[in-house]
Design an enzyme around this catalytic site. Structure first.
Site, PDB file in Angstrom:
ATOM      1  N   HIS A   1       0.872  -1.175   0.000  1.00 30.86           N
ATOM      2  CA  HIS A   1       0.000   0.000   0.000  1.00 30.86           C
ATOM      3  C   HIS A   1       0.909   1.225   0.000  1.00 30.86           C
ATOM      4  O   HIS A   1       1.749   1.387   0.890  1.00 30.86           O
ATOM      5  CB  HIS A   1      -0.910   0.004   1.226  1.00 30.86           C
ATOM      6  CG  HIS A   1      -1.854  -1.162   1.276  1.00 30.86           C
ATOM      7  ND1 HIS A   1      -2.941  -1.262   0.435  1.00 30.86           N
ATOM      8  CD2 HIS A   1      -1.849  -2.283   2.044  1.00 30.86           C
ATOM      9  CE1 HIS A   1      -3.590  -2.390   0.699  1.00 30.86           C
ATOM     10  NE2 HIS A   1      -2.939  -3.030   1.662  1.00 30.86           N
TER      11      HIS A   1
ATOM     12  N   HIS B   1     -20.335  -8.116  -3.949  1.00 30.03           N
ATOM     13  CA  HIS B   1     -21.298  -7.241  -3.282  1.00 30.03           C
ATOM     14  C   HIS B   1     -21.141  -5.780  -3.706  1.00 30.03           C
ATOM     15  O   HIS B   1     -22.015  -4.959  -3.418  1.00 30.03           O
ATOM     16  CB  HIS B   1     -21.201  -7.377  -1.756  1.00 30.03           C
ATOM     17  CG  HIS B   1     -19.911  -6.914  -1.168  1.00 30.03           C
ATOM     18  ND1 HIS B   1     -18.808  -7.729  -1.058  1.00 30.03           N
ATOM     19  CD2 HIS B   1     -19.537  -5.708  -0.645  1.00 30.03           C
ATOM     20  CE1 HIS B   1     -17.823  -7.070  -0.482  1.00 30.03           C
ATOM     21  NE2 HIS B   1     -18.235  -5.829  -0.234  1.00 30.03           N
TER      22      HIS B   1
ATOM     23  N   THR C   1       3.284 -16.499  -4.949  1.00 33.63           N
ATOM     24  CA  THR C   1       3.513 -17.783  -5.621  1.00 33.63           C
ATOM     25  C   THR C   1       3.652 -18.825  -4.527  1.00 33.63           C
ATOM     26  O   THR C   1       4.172 -18.538  -3.438  1.00 33.63           O
ATOM     27  CB  THR C   1       4.780 -17.780  -6.507  1.00 33.63           C
ATOM     28  OG1 THR C   1       5.924 -17.456  -5.716  1.00 33.63           O
ATOM     29  CG2 THR C   1       4.657 -16.794  -7.649  1.00 33.63           C
TER      30      THR C   1
ATOM     31  N   HIS D   1      -0.367  -6.608  -5.384  1.00 29.41           N
ATOM     32  CA  HIS D   1      -0.347  -7.903  -4.690  1.00 29.41           C
ATOM     33  C   HIS D   1       0.357  -8.911  -5.575  1.00 29.41           C
ATOM     34  O   HIS D   1       0.222  -8.894  -6.798  1.00 29.41           O
ATOM     35  CB  HIS D   1      -1.773  -8.375  -4.401  1.00 29.41           C
ATOM     36  CG  HIS D   1      -1.906  -9.857  -4.227  1.00 29.41           C
ATOM     37  ND1 HIS D   1      -2.363 -10.679  -5.237  1.00 29.41           N
ATOM     38  CD2 HIS D   1      -1.614 -10.673  -3.177  1.00 29.41           C
ATOM     39  CE1 HIS D   1      -2.370 -11.934  -4.813  1.00 29.41           C
ATOM     40  NE2 HIS D   1      -1.912 -11.957  -3.572  1.00 29.41           N
TER      41      HIS D   1
ATOM     42  N   HIS E   1       0.531  -5.536 -17.302  1.00 30.60           N
ATOM     43  CA  HIS E   1       0.022  -6.721 -18.004  1.00 30.60           C
ATOM     44  C   HIS E   1       1.024  -7.236 -19.034  1.00 30.60           C
ATOM     45  O   HIS E   1       1.150  -8.456 -19.224  1.00 30.60           O
ATOM     46  CB  HIS E   1      -1.322  -6.400 -18.665  1.00 30.60           C
ATOM     47  CG  HIS E   1      -2.482  -6.491 -17.726  1.00 30.60           C
ATOM     48  ND1 HIS E   1      -3.188  -7.655 -17.544  1.00 30.60           N
ATOM     49  CD2 HIS E   1      -3.047  -5.573 -16.900  1.00 30.60           C
ATOM     50  CE1 HIS E   1      -4.158  -7.460 -16.658  1.00 30.60           C
ATOM     51  NE2 HIS E   1      -4.090  -6.199 -16.255  1.00 30.60           N
TER      52      HIS E   1
END
Length: 292
Positions: free
Chosen positions: A118, A192, A131, A128, A162
């Site tokens: 963070h 949610h 492995t 994050h 990516h």
């Protein structure tokens, strides 16, 4: 199978530890580079221990946490190697995933690295990565991945992250990136809230092609891709000006992150259910968050 895998388990555990050392050194180097006049942050390292049902040694690891740094407001890099017998709830979860023989022989061994960062500057994305290898007397597999969690998204940062993960995947199987990106998009979705936790990455679990060496090599490639995927984003954004408006956006986004990790994250549930150090399991939570 047990004796055959002793060497492989030791090799995997040693590699996760070496990756931890590399990442900790790289993050402290980012702290040294600033910006800011405050002292550069440093990791506080403590051992974690896990006890079995009868109090016996069941493994442990290292919890490395940096708080209040110039660049990292809070970052944890944990590595662990644990073993023992799975409880009834964990046995049922494994059996539901297709792992055979859990009721007859519920022994397990698991090792891995888990990282959550963070950042102080809201323009620098949270991140994050993990492995891991898991073994039972009847099965083994690898899992892991990495995902980016910006509160203020920059398209070029998302593309860079990516691209680095795709290159790691493509070197091993041209179908891995598409498959594991889609898995991440599904796994890191917050039902949610009807939205994704971040901008995704890759996620894989239960990876067992029958070739342990190939699967371990791929898992290592994912870990090795992390720093090239993330560090350039930190260097690009860490000096960007920000104020209260950006901080508010960051804190609200962190609330979403906390909700996901406490309600849905498999690793959090497994760690708490198997008696691992609660502070290490909950290391992923942000130092401050806000709900509105």
């Amino acid at each position: 199978m047990t004796s055959d895998f002793d060497t492989r388990k030791a090799e995997a555990a040693a590699w996760f530890r070496s990756l931890r050392d590399e990442i900790v050194a790289a993050f402290e180097a980012l702290e040294d580079a600033g910006p800011g006049e405050a002292p550069a942050g440093r990791f506080e390292v403590s051992e974690t221990r896990r006890a079995g049902a009868a109090g016996e040694d069941a493994g442990g690891g290292l919890m490395s946490v940096m708080r209040g740094g110039r660049v990292f407001e809070k970052v944890g890099v944990n590595v662990s190697t644990v073993h023992g017998q799975l409880g009834a709830k964990a046995q049922a979860a494994m059996a539901a995933r297709g792992v055979p023989g859990m009721a007859e022989d519920p022994r397990f061994w698991a090792s891995g690295i888990s990282l959550v960062a963070h950042m102080r500057n809201p323009h620098v994305p949270a991140v994050h990565m993990n492995t891991r290898m898991f073994w039972t007397p009847h099965a083994w597999w690898f899992g892991g991945g990495a995902d980016l969690n910006p509160c203020i998204e920059y398209a070029e940062d998302t593309a860079h992250f990516h691209a680095a993960l795709k290159a790691a995947c493509d070197a091993h199987d041209p179908g891995y990136y598409t498959r594991f990106k889609e898995w991440a998009d599904e796994y890191f979705f917050v039902p949610h809230r009807l939205r994704a936790r971040g901008v995704g990455g890759i996620f894989f679990d239960d990876l067992n092609t029958g070739d342990w060496d190939a699967d371990f090599d791929f898992t290592k490639a994912v870990g090795q891709a992390f720093l090239p995927a993330f560090v350039p984003l930190v260097e690009r954004r860490r000096a960007t000006a920000w104020g209260e408006a950006e901080r508010d956006i960051q804190l609200v986004h962190r609330g979403l992150y906390a909700e996901y990790n406490l309600v849905y994250d498999r690793g959090t549930k497994f760690g708490l259910e198997t008696g691992h150090d609660a502070n290490a399991v909950l290391m992923s939570l942000p130092p401050l968050a806000k709900w509105v």
